[in-house]
Design a protein around this motif. Sequence first.
Motif, mmCIF file in Angstrom:
data_model
loop_
_atom_site.group_PDB
_atom_site.id
_atom_site.type_symbol
_atom_site.label_atom_id
_atom_site.label_comp_id
_atom_site.label_asym_id
_atom_site.label_seq_id
_atom_site.Cartn_x
_atom_site.Cartn_y
_atom_site.Cartn_z
ATOM 1 N N LEU A 15 -0.704 21.496 45.720
ATOM 2 C CA LEU A 15 0.050 20.733 44.712
ATOM 3 C C LEU A 15 -0.879 20.221 43.621
ATOM 4 O O LEU A 15 -0.548 20.259 42.437
ATOM 5 N N HIS A 16 -2.030 19.740 44.026
ATOM 6 C CA HIS A 16 -2.995 19.218 43.062
ATOM 7 C C HIS A 16 -3.522 20.330 42.153
ATOM 8 O O HIS A 16 -3.656 20.134 40.943
ATOM 9 N N GLU A 17 -3.830 21.475 42.743
ATOM 10 C CA GLU A 17 -4.384 22.599 41.979
ATOM 11 C C GLU A 17 -3.379 23.151 40.968
ATOM 12 O O GLU A 17 -3.716 23.405 39.828
ATOM 13 N N ALA A 18 -2.136 23.373 41.404
ATOM 14 C CA ALA A 18 -1.142 24.020 40.547
ATOM 15 C C ALA A 18 -0.377 23.032 39.678
ATOM 16 O O ALA A 18 0.164 23.415 38.652
ATOM 17 N N GLY A 19 -0.330 21.787 40.095
ATOM 18 C CA GLY A 19 0.527 20.831 39.414
ATOM 19 C C GLY A 19 1.934 20.942 39.991
ATOM 20 O O GLY A 19 2.355 22.022 40.405
ATOM 21 N N VAL A 20 2.647 19.853 40.004
ATOM 22 C CA VAL A 20 3.958 19.818 40.652
ATOM 23 C C VAL A 20 4.929 20.795 39.996
ATOM 24 O O VAL A 20 5.630 21.542 40.676
ATOM 25 N N ARG A 21 4.965 20.809 38.673
ATOM 26 C CA ARG A 21 5.930 21.681 37.973
ATOM 27 C C ARG A 21 5.672 23.160 38.271
ATOM 28 O O ARG A 21 6.592 23.902 38.615
ATOM 29 N N ASP A 22 4.424 23.589 38.138
ATOM 30 C CA ASP A 22 4.101 24.996 38.398
ATOM 31 C C ASP A 22 4.243 25.353 39.875
ATOM 32 O O ASP A 22 4.587 26.481 40.213
#
Length: 98
Positions: A15-22
């Motif tokens: 989640l941190h790496e991709a971001g919540v939206r992505d």
Amino acid sequence: YIFTSLFIIELGIRLHEAGVRDFFSGSDWRWNWLDAIVVMLSIIYAVMALGPSRSSGRALRNFTLTRLLRVAKILRGMKYLRELRLLILGMLASIRGV
């Protein structure tokens, strides 16, 4: 509870790496949603297992079905074993129909 903890850590890192939206709408959104649901159900299962003994045994048995979802999560990384992957995905599809 070790695997549940590892799944929580893995999900948090992803989640941190991709971001919540992505994470929830990117190219692998189906697998990401499955991972998030499996982790949430694992947490619920762990809390129910640690709870008072009067909690329903039937509810705990229903949560054991989430173990099949864990298998599907593992299969995502094993794309080279196509036949096994198709077999397990077929089993999951048949459970949904019940």
